[in-house]
Scaffold this active site. Structure first.
Site, mmCIF file in Angstrom:
data_model
loop_
_atom_site.group_PDB
_atom_site.id
_atom_site.type_symbol
_atom_site.label_atom_id
_atom_site.label_comp_id
_atom_site.label_asym_id
_atom_site.label_seq_id
_atom_site.Cartn_x
_atom_site.Cartn_y
_atom_site.Cartn_z
ATOM 1 N N ASP A 109 0.838 -1.204 0.000
ATOM 2 C CA ASP A 109 0.000 0.000 0.000
ATOM 3 C C ASP A 109 0.874 1.256 0.000
ATOM 4 O O ASP A 109 1.978 1.250 -0.538
ATOM 5 C CB ASP A 109 -0.973 -0.068 1.192
ATOM 6 C CG ASP A 109 -0.245 -0.297 2.521
ATOM 7 O OD1 ASP A 109 0.912 0.152 2.652
ATOM 8 O OD2 ASP A 109 -0.831 -0.922 3.430
ATOM 9 N N SER A 110 0.385 2.328 0.624
ATOM 10 C CA SER A 110 1.122 3.596 0.572
ATOM 11 C C SER A 110 2.512 3.503 1.193
ATOM 12 O O SER A 110 3.421 4.215 0.772
ATOM 13 C CB SER A 110 0.328 4.702 1.275
ATOM 14 O OG SER A 110 0.026 4.316 2.600
ATOM 15 N N ILE A 111 2.683 2.622 2.174
ATOM 16 C CA ILE A 111 3.988 2.545 2.847
ATOM 17 C C ILE A 111 5.019 1.942 1.884
ATOM 18 O O ILE A 111 6.216 2.173 1.994
ATOM 19 C CB ILE A 111 3.878 1.750 4.175
ATOM 20 C CG1 ILE A 111 2.818 2.425 5.073
ATOM 21 C CG2 ILE A 111 5.221 1.704 4.899
ATOM 22 C CD1 ILE A 111 2.460 1.645 6.318
#
Lengths: 262, 262
Positions: B30-32
């Site tokens: 995801d965003s990480i």
């Protein structure tokens, strides 16, 4: 005008095909390219800027000059590749410009041969893909005093009494690089000139008189993005490979993926 | 033991073949993961650590949970790929663990389904390549106070009165992730536990209660490198794709390139 159309068609093809959903941007160069994924590096920043839109492929070879780079050319860019890079930066010269007779003489390549080698690289890339966006980058300027300090710190007092690179000589290579780009009709970034426009460039942009600080990396990143945008490779105009999460309906996620994934 | 041999053979094949000279390491999450090429990011650090040895391919999708990730699976990892990644990190859960009934409910996936989705991802990757090194990474811990502060700063006082994520709930997902990895015989990193071992992890590792600071990124980088090494993907033991410049004889450069490039 004809060229613009074919470039734009090329990138469209890259977005439509499944195999080629994400185009590749390849960074070919010496240590200044190899190091470009360190913290604040221009390559990593580029990968971040084109995140979910293009892949940035790192092909940096520390210590290499254009003469040695030629040995890699057909391996890194084989003819008949189904998915050649849509864009390639060619960033050599810092080692070619090492002085004949200096401590880095082994890396020295005469300026005429440097230009000839760059010409061979560009010609080969055009043969690989006539629509590839090719950007020649000149070596950065040399801070001779900074280079000397670095040698003393690293190898002691006797390390380097004569410069192994001078800013003036590197400038001749930078000029040759820009002239060649103009002659071949490809884009270029005169990093040697650009950096020297800023007061205190010696310490601001160079960490050992030759390699880049985070601020120096930022200059390369900004210049590359500018040239990419001026051509046609503008991240803000490129679609995401898959839907942005805000477009996904929590109760009916299939819908957002229908066009691309079902 | 049999599995070790086949993994080691697999990586050897990657180094011998020309097409497959550089193996791919794929980061799926995801965003990480998507943000991991920002300055100090764990993805960029990985690309730097494996520079000239492996390519790090970024497949991070901000806001995605495992339910939505499944839509991408066959596109990112088509069966029959001639060069599947030698290693893949799977790093989801931060969005799945958003609370049902909270402001990020749209992203919520029940923990049992989260595990089931991860299982489907791992199974598919093993079908793509039985020798692929698969590493499951749990979501990081949540600093609820930091998350609240971030919401207030970003959206004003009324923004968030109830937490949209709690550390306790995210911990349940982390536990589920680690259990599943054990069950499937793949490696895992319990980032949720690891980060909380350090005093002041809330501000040290998390910049908005959820996403990572540079120091938080360094933890992920170190953990991933450790797991890669423990398996067989140790950068220090992998050969350069082409000769190190110090091996090149200035007067007879052909020699150094003979084995690989002539």
């Amino acid at each position: 005008m004809e060229r613009m159309v074919s470039e734009s068609e090329s990138i469209q093809n890259h977005f439509n095909g499944e195999e080629t959903m994400r185009p590749n941007i390849l960074l070919f160069g010496d240590s200044i390219t190899q190091e470009s994924f360190r913290s604040g590096g221009w390559g990593a920043s580029l990968a971040d800027a084109y995140s979910r839109k293009a892949d940035v492929v790192l092909r940096g070879y520390g210590g290499y000059n254009t003469r040695w780079a030629l040995f890699l050319l057909h391996h890194l860019f084989p003819l008949g590749l189904t998915k050649p890079p849509v864009a390639t930066t060619i960033f050599f010269g810092a080692n070619d410009a090492a002085l004949a007779g200096g401590t880095s003489e082994r890396q020295h390549v005469p300026v005429e041969e440097y230009k000839e080698n760059l010409r061979k690289i560009v010609r080969h890339l055009k043969e690989c893909s006539p629509t590839m966006l090719i950007v020649l980058i000149t070596p950065p300027p040399i801070d001779e005093e900074g280079r000397m300090e670095y040698a003393r710190e690293t190898y002691g007092e006797k390390a380097m009494t004569l410069p192994e690179r001078t800013n003036e000589t590197t400038g001749v290579y930078a000029k040759g690089c820009v002239e060649l780009a103009r002659e071949l009709g490809v884009r270029s970034i005169n990093l040697w000139s650009k950096m020297q426009e800023t007061d205190g460039w010696q310490k601001k942009y160079l960490r050992d008189g030759l390699h880049l600080t985070a601020e120096g990396n930022a200059v390369v990143f900004e210049e590359v993005v500018k040239v990419f945008k001026e051509a046609w490779l503008d991240a803000s105009e490129m679609p995401y490979d898959f839907p942005h999460h805000s477009e996904i309906d929590g109760k009916n996620p299939e819908k957002a993926f229908q066009q691309k994934c079902l």
